[in-house]
Design an enzyme around this catalytic site. Sequence first.
Site, PDB file in Angstrom:
ATOM      1  CE  LYS A 158      -3.511   1.582   3.386  1.00 57.58           C
ATOM      2  NZ  LYS A 158      -3.199   2.959   3.516  1.00 57.58           N
TER       3      LYS A 158
HETATM    4  P1  FBP Z   1      -6.910   6.793   4.779  1.00 56.96           P
HETATM    5  O1  FBP Z   1      -7.492   6.352   3.455  1.00 56.96           O
HETATM    6  O2  FBP Z   1      -7.917   7.438   5.667  1.00 56.96           O
HETATM    7  O3  FBP Z   1      -5.652   7.606   4.609  1.00 56.96           O
HETATM    8  O4  FBP Z   1      -6.527   5.449   5.519  1.00 56.96           O
HETATM    9  C1  FBP Z   1      -5.440   4.688   5.142  1.00 56.96           C
HETATM   10  C2  FBP Z   1      -4.410   4.656   6.256  1.00 56.96           C
HETATM   11  O5  FBP Z   1      -3.246   3.974   5.864  1.00 56.96           O
HETATM   12  C3  FBP Z   1      -4.898   4.048   7.533  1.00 56.96           C
HETATM   13  O6  FBP Z   1      -4.722   2.674   7.584  1.00 56.96           O
HETATM   14  C4  FBP Z   1      -4.085   4.788   8.538  1.00 56.96           C
HETATM   15  O7  FBP Z   1      -4.720   4.952   9.725  1.00 56.96           O
HETATM   16  C5  FBP Z   1      -3.884   6.120   7.909  1.00 56.96           C
HETATM   17  O8  FBP Z   1      -4.050   5.979   6.538  1.00 56.96           O
HETATM   18  C6  FBP Z   1      -2.523   6.627   8.170  1.00 56.96           C
HETATM   19  O9  FBP Z   1      -2.397   7.851   7.545  1.00 56.96           O
HETATM   20  P2  FBP Z   1      -1.123   8.717   7.793  1.00 56.96           P
HETATM   21  O10 FBP Z   1      -0.008   7.823   7.502  1.00 56.96           O
HETATM   22  O11 FBP Z   1      -1.265   9.830   6.838  1.00 56.96           O
HETATM   23  O12 FBP Z   1      -1.156   9.136   9.210  1.00 56.96           O
END
Ligand code: FBP
Length: 275
Positions: A177
């Site tokens: 991801k």
């Molecule tokens: P989002 O689509 O809301 O960004 O979620 C994906 C994610 O990877 C979550 O699993 C995680 O909580 C968040 O984004 C982390 O985002 P960041 O790394 O920007 O704090």
Amino acid sequence: MRSANELQVTRDEKALILAYDHGLEHGPVDFADVPASADPETVFDVATHDAVTAFAVQKGLAEAYYPSYEDDVTLLAKLNGTSNMWRGEPDSAVNWSVENAADLGAEAIGFTLYGGSNNEVEMAEEFRDAQEAARDHDMGVVMWSYPRGQGLKNDTSASTIAYASRLGLELGADITKIKYPGSADAMQWACDVAGNTKVVMSGGSKTSDREFLETVETAMKAGASGLAVGRNIFQRENPTELLDALEQIIFEDKTTDEALTMISSVKSSADVTSH
Ligand code: FBP
């Protein structure tokens, strides 16, 4: 590497992972706009949508809620995570063992690696242990590959995101991801260097329906295998509608316009029926 067909967290070799670890990673502020989203049952219900191939949560939510949803939701165990109150160099506590996740019925593990952090070496070693244990339990492995920390000037540059994508292949993920690097060409580079590893785009903060769907469409055309999304779903009043549209783009190769037309025609026929 396991073939994509064997991965329980994909459908037609594509993935739409709904992520809901934000209560830990960002805190309850992420639930402020749609207060119902603070209730895990609300979002577990959303995860029963056909388009969702896996639901990524931390251990506490899985223990407390997954037993009621195990027939309708595919569990992706997000093993590590840290609160937004942590002020040190990027790091992520391992909160959950693979064995415990397997006992709870998880089909795959999720693990964050902050390449470029001063803690990268320890995190990679923790990932190794989790990845090997996941193989022993025949579980899929999803890496949240998020370069950040002292080693990084720009954590979404094309070269950084291509590197993030490659790390998933090098370290043994089935799905990596990555954040969207800002253009179709940069996304294509990241997908091209991922080998057999599937690349999914991270959703990011909430944007308009059209803007979000267009980015997903661009990522898919550039070679992505899907999406791992949180806020762009649960921060909407009607998350099912956007999932309907995403299903068209990710699994049916439709365009954003086609997906939006489909949603609006479903909406207007529902309006007619309700009158
Ligand atoms: P989002 O689509 O809301 O960004 O979620 C994906 C994610 O990877 C979550 O699993 C995680 O909580 C968040 O984004 C982390 O985002 P960041 O790394 O920007 O704090």
